[in-house]
Design an enzyme around this catalytic site. Structure first.
Site, PDB file in Angstrom:
ATOM      1  N   CYS A 167       0.806  -1.224   0.000  1.00  0.00           N
ATOM      2  CA  CYS A 167       0.000   0.000   0.000  1.00  0.00           C
ATOM      3  C   CYS A 167       0.834   1.268   0.000  1.00  0.00           C
ATOM      4  CB  CYS A 167      -0.936   0.011   1.204  1.00  0.00           C
ATOM      5  SG  CYS A 167      -1.725  -1.576   1.485  1.00  0.00           S
ATOM      6  N   HIS A 300      -3.146   8.183   5.828  1.00  0.00           N
ATOM      7  CA  HIS A 300      -3.355   6.883   5.181  1.00  0.00           C
ATOM      8  C   HIS A 300      -4.767   6.413   5.537  1.00  0.00           C
ATOM      9  CE1 HIS A 300      -2.266   3.159   3.256  1.00  0.00           C
ATOM     10  NE2 HIS A 300      -2.436   2.451   4.343  1.00  0.00           N
ATOM     11  N   HIS A 335      -9.677   2.170  -0.783  1.00  0.00           N
ATOM     12  CA  HIS A 335      -8.233   1.960  -0.609  1.00  0.00           C
ATOM     13  C   HIS A 335      -7.742   1.377  -1.917  1.00  0.00           C
ATOM     14  CE1 HIS A 335      -4.357   1.236   0.741  1.00  0.00           C
ATOM     15  NE2 HIS A 335      -4.541   0.363   1.726  1.00  0.00           N
TER      16      HIS A 335
END
Lengths: 413, 90, 266
Positions: A167, A300, A335
Site C-alpha cells: 500500500c 493513510h 483503498h
C-alpha cells in the site's frame, strides 16, 4: 497530473466529488464474488466524457471503461488505468510536443500490487474448473507490465522501474522518482501508481476480516475496516531548472520524502506508530522543515481498527498533541492499494491549489483514542505545505511533503 | 486415542504450514495461541477457513472462534457439536 | 559521494548455499529448504514462509549480520529486493485457495506481495530503515544492487542489503526454479572505522573495451567472485552491466578494496 478513480476521471471531477462530499463507493459489478460481493467497493465506473464520444455511442457499456479510454490497444485493467493516467499527466505537463529523442530520456517509476492479476485469475479459473489453458490471459500478469505499457505507449526509454511495496507503492514510486532526478539520471520522470479491483485482493482482505460492510470510516469510533478501490494517478516530476527552462507550469514541489520499515508483522502495523512517525520526521528533515510548517495531513487512514490508531499515535507525537487539519480521503476513492499514495498526492496538490481541506468522509463520531478531530467537511484552509502518508503491509512506511509554488526550492511536478 | 483430535492435529499442521511440528508435539489440552506454537490472529482466521473446508462449519463471529480454538480438545468438542449429523471429517 | 564496499555476500541457488566463508553443495537435487540448513539459531517461523520469502531470508542469513534485539533496531540499514516473478508462486496458490470450500487462505494472502519478503527480513533482523521491492524483468536483482549502491553512495543510509531473488515452483512435486543472492553494501569509511575487512569495492566507470560476460546471471558471477576471494585480486575483477532500465552507459566495477578508487590496476 493525471488521475482516474471511482470518484472521477480528471482532477476536476475528483475535486467536484470532494466538494460535494460524494463517495465513490458502490456495488461491485466488475466480477462475481459469492463470498465478498456484498461489500461496497470503489469501482471505476464509465467515463462520463465518453458520453459525448461518437465511438462510445454504439456500445456505451463496452466503450467507456478503462480499456476504451486509455488509448492502449491491449493490456490488463491495471495497464489501462495506468496508461490513461499517464497520458493525461503527460499532456498536462506539455510533453505531447516532445519528439522521439527527448522522450527517450524520460523515466517511468510505477507502483502496483495487482498488476494483471484480474486477467490471470481468469486463466487459473479456466484451468482449474474447465481444464483449459488460455495463456492469452497471462500476457499482462507481471507487475512490470503497467510500467512497460506506459513507457511503450509514450515512447519513454529512460530509467524504468516498478515498485511493489504494497500500500506504500504509489508514494514510494514518487519518492524513488525524486531520487532518480536528484542523482541526475533523468530530467523528467513519470511516477505514480495503479491497481485494479481483483478477486484476489477482495477475497484476501475479506479473509482477514478487514473489510467494512458499510464502507470505511477512517478514525471513526465504530470503524470496521477498509473499502477496496481501484484507480491510478501519475505525476510528471521534473527538476525545477529544467521545468522553468521550458516554461512548464509547476503544480507543486515535492519538498521531501521519508521511508522506514516497521519490522513488526507482515500485515499489522506497529501499534505505537513509532516507525510511521520516523518516516514523517525523515520527510521533514529531507525538506528542511519543522512539523509546524505542515498545514494539512492527508492520512493513510484506511478505516481499520489497527492502522488508524497507530497512525493517530504517530501524528499526535509528531505534532506534540496539536496536529494541523487531518483527513483521510479513502471513503471517496476506496483503498486503491498501490495507487493510493499517488492518488492522495494529487488530491493534496489539488487541496493546496484550491486552499480547501478535503473532508474525512464517513466520519460520524471520532474515536476518542485518536486524540484529535479529523476535518468532517470539506472546508477552507490556509495551505502551503501538505503531508501525505502511506503505510503498507510488510511495514513499509512512506511520507511525502508537497508544497504550493510560492518559493523556488525543490522540484516541480 | 481420539481420532478426531489426531486428525485435527494433522490438519492444523497442514493449514498453518507448521513444518517443524509433528502431531506428537501438540498437546491437545494446551493453549494453541500465545506461547507454544506461536500462532497469531491471522492463524486464527486460517483455522476458521480450515474448519469450514474440512467440516462444513462456518464460524461467523470471532468470539465463537476464539473459544473454539482455545485448544485442540475444545476445537474437537466444537466440531462434534456443530457439524452436520452425517458429516465425516476428511 | 561516498565510496562503497561489499562486506558480506550470501547465496541459495540450484547449486547449493553459502557465503564468502563456506559453500555447501546440495547432495542430490534441490531439497525443500529447512531452517537448520542455514542456522542453528531458532527460527520457528521459517517453515511458514512462502517460497520467495524462504529463499530471500536464507540468503540474508548467509550474510551473518551481527545479532540484534528488538530494542536495538537498525534505522540506518536499508533493504532492497529485486524480483522478476515476485510473488507469482503464491499468487497461484492463493487463487486456488479462493476456489476451495472455506474460501481464501488469509495466511497465503500476505505472501501475494513480494514486499512481504522485505517485511520478513526486516522483522528477523530488526531493520527499520527504508526499503523497496523493485521489479524490472530478469535484471531486477541487478537493479536492486545498483540502487542500493546509489543509496549508500549518496549518504541516504549507512548500509543496504541488496537481494536478488526469484522462486517459482511448477508443482509441489517438482523442484522449484529458485535462486537468491544477497549482498551487504556499506560506506567504506564507516566499515574502516569498525575495523572490518570488506570483500570488494564498488565503483562506477565507463564500459570496458572488452565485452562483459553475459552468459551467467550477473549476481551469481558477483557471488562466486566474492566467495572465492577474487574481490581482493589486483585490478578490476569484474564488470557488472547496468540494467537496461537505468539507461546509463556506465558499468559497475568490483575491485580490490585496497586498490585505486577508479578500479584500475595500481
Amino acid at each position: 497530473m493525471g488521475i482516474v478513480t471511482a470518484a472521477g476521471w480528471t482532477p476536476e471531477e475528483v475535486w467536484s466529488a470532494i466538494e460535494a462530499e460524494e463517495s465513490g463507493l458502490g456495488r461491485l459489478t466488475l466480477f462475481d464474488s459469492p463470498r465478498c460481493g456484498h461489500m461496497p467497493v470503489a469501482q471505476v465506473r464509465d467515463d462520463p466524457a465518453a458520453r459525448s464520444d461518437p465511438a462510445a455511442r454504439s456500445d456505451p457499456a463496452a466503450r467507456s471503461g478503462p480499456a476504451a479510454r486509455s488509448g492502449l490497444r491491449e493490456g490488463s485493467r491495471t495497464d489501462h488505468l495506468a496508461v490513461y493516467a499517464a497520458r493525461r499527466a503527460f499532456s498536462d505537463a506539455g510533453l505531447d510536443s516532445f519528439g522521439d529523442a527527448d522522450r527517450r530520456e524520460i523515466g517511468v517509476v510505477l507502483g502496483t500490487s495487482t498488476g494483471g492479476i484480474l486477467d490471470s485469475e481468469g486463466f487459473l479459473r479456466r484451468l482449474m474448473l474447465e481444464d483449459r489453458l488460455d495463456v492469452s490471459l497471462l500476457r499482462f500478469h507481471l507487475c512490470s507490465s503497467p510500467a512497460n505499457a506506459v513507457a511503450g505507449t509514450l515512447g519513454l526509454l529512460g530509467f524504468r522501474a516498478t515498485v511493489s511495496n504494497a500500500c506504500a507503492s504509489g508514494a514510494t514510486a514518487i519518492a524513488t522518482a525524486c531520487e532518480v532526478l536528484e542523482s541526475g539520471e533523468a530530467e523528467i520522470v513519470l511516477a505514480g501508481g495503479a491497481d485494479s479491483l481483483a478477486r484476489l485482493t477482495l477475497n484476501g482482505f475479506c479473509s482477514l476480516l478487514n473489510v467494512a460492510p458499510d464502507g470505511c470510516r477512517p478514525f471513526d469510533a465504530e470503524r470496521a475496516g477498509l473499502s477496496l478501490g481501484e484507480g491510478a494517478a501519475m505525476v510528471v516530476l521534473e527538476s525545477e531548472a529544467h521545468a522553468r527552462a521550458r516554461g512548464a507550469r509547476i503544480h507543486a514541489y515535492v519538498a521531501g520524502h521519508g521511508s522506514t520499515c516497521d519490522a513488526y508483522h507482515a500485515t499489522a502495523p506497529r501499534p505505537d506508530g513509532s516507525r510511521a512517525l520516523a518516516a514523517m520526521r525523515s520527510a521533514l528533515d529531507d525538506a528542511g522543515m519543522n512539523p509546524t510548517d505542515v498545514d494539512y495531513v492527508n492520512a493513510h487512514g484506511t478505516g481499520t481498527v489497527d492502522n488508524d490508531l497507530a497512525e493517530a499515535r504517530a501524528l499526535m507525537q509528531l505534532f506534540d498533541g496539536h496536529p494541523p487539519p487531518v483527513s483521510s480521503t479513502k471513503r471517496f476513492f476506496g483503498h486503491t492499494l498501490a495507487a493510493a499514495g499517488a492518488i492522495e498526492t494529487v488530491v493534496s496538490i489539488l487541496a493546496l491549489h484550491r486552499q480547501r481541506v478535503p473532508a474525512n468522509l464517513g466520519l460520524r463520531r471520532v474515536d476518542p483514542a485518536m486524540g484529535f478531530e479529523p476535518i468532517g467537511h470539506t472546508s477552507d484552509g490556509d495551505l502551503t505545505v501538505a503531508m501525505t502518508n502511506s503505510f503498507g503491509f510488510g511495514g513499509n512506511n512512506c511520507s511525502l511533503l508537497v508544497e504550493r509554488p510560492t518559493d523556488d526550492r525543490g522540484q516541480g511536478t | 486415542m481420539d481420532e478426531l483430535v489426531e486428525t485435527l492435529k494433522k490438519q492444523i499442521i497442514e493449514a498453518l504450514s507448521l513444518e517443524e511440528s509433528t502431531p506428537d508435539d501438540i498437546d491437545p489440552a494446551a493453549a494453541l495461541f500465545g506461547a507454544g506454537l506461536g500462532l497469531d490472529s491471522i492463524d486464527a482466521l486460517e483455522l476458521v477457513v480450515m474448519v469450514e473446508k474440512h467440516y462444513g462449519i462456518r464460524i461467523t463471529e470471532l468470539e465463537i472462534g476464539r473459544q473454539a480454538f482455545s485448544s485442540v480438545n475444545t476445537l474437537a468438542d466444537f466440531i462434534r457439536k456443530n457439524r452436520e449429523p452425517c458429516g465425516e471429517s476428511e | 559521494m561516498r565510496r562503497t564496499v561489499i562486506t558480506a555476500c550470501g547465496c541459495v541457488d540450484e547449486g547449493g548455499f553459502g557465503n564468502a566463508r563456506s559453500w555447501t553443495r546440495w547432495p542430490g537435487g534441490v531439497p525443500r529448504l529447512r531452517w537448520r540448513m542455514f542456522s542453528d539459531q531458532p527460527f520457528d517461523r521459517f517453515g511458514r514462509l512462502d517460497l520467495l520469502c524462504k529463499y530471500a531470508v536464507a540468503a540474508v542469513e548467509m550474510l551473518e549480520l551481527p545479532p540484534s534485539t528488538e530494542g536495538e533496531s537498525r534505522p540506518d540499514l536499508a533493504l532492497l529486493l529485486g524480483s522478476d516473478n515476485g510473488s507469482l508462486d503464491t499468487d497461484v496458490k492463493f487463487v486456488r485457495s479462493m476456489h476451495e470450500p472455506g474460501g481464501a487462505s488469509p495466511t497465503l494472502f500476505s505472501y501475494t506481495l513480494p514486499s512481504t519478503a522485505l517485511g520478513e527480513i526486516a522483522i528477523r533482523h530488526h531493520i527499520t530503515g527504508p526499503g523497496a521491492c523493485v521489479m524490472a524483468g530478469p535484471e531486477s536483482g541487478l537493479l536492486a544492487l545498483w540502487e542500493g549502491m546509489a543509496w549508500v553512495a549518496e549518504g541516504d543510509v549507512g548500509g543496504c542489503i541488496c537481494v536478488g531473488c526469484d522462486a517459482v515452483s511448477a508443482s509441489a512435486a517438482d523442484a522449484p526454479s529458485a535462486h537468491a543472492y544477497a549482498f551487504l553494501v556499506a560506506d567504506e569509511a564507516a566499515v574502516a572505522t569498525q575495523g572490518n575487512a570488506p570483500l570488494a569495492r564498488l565503483a562506477l566507470s565507463p564500459a570496458p573495451d572488452g565485452k562483459i560476460d553475459q552468459t551467467q546471471r550477473p549476481l551469481r558471477q558477483l557471488f562466486r567472485l566474492l566467495a572465492s576471494g577474487g574481490g581482493k585480486a589486483p585490478g578490476a575483477a569484474l564488470y557488472l552491466p547496468a540494467p537496461a532500465t537505468l539507461n546509463v552507459l556506465q558499468v559497475m566495477t568490483v575491485s580490490n578494496p585496497n586498490g585505486r578508487s577508479d578500479g584500475r590496476t595500481g
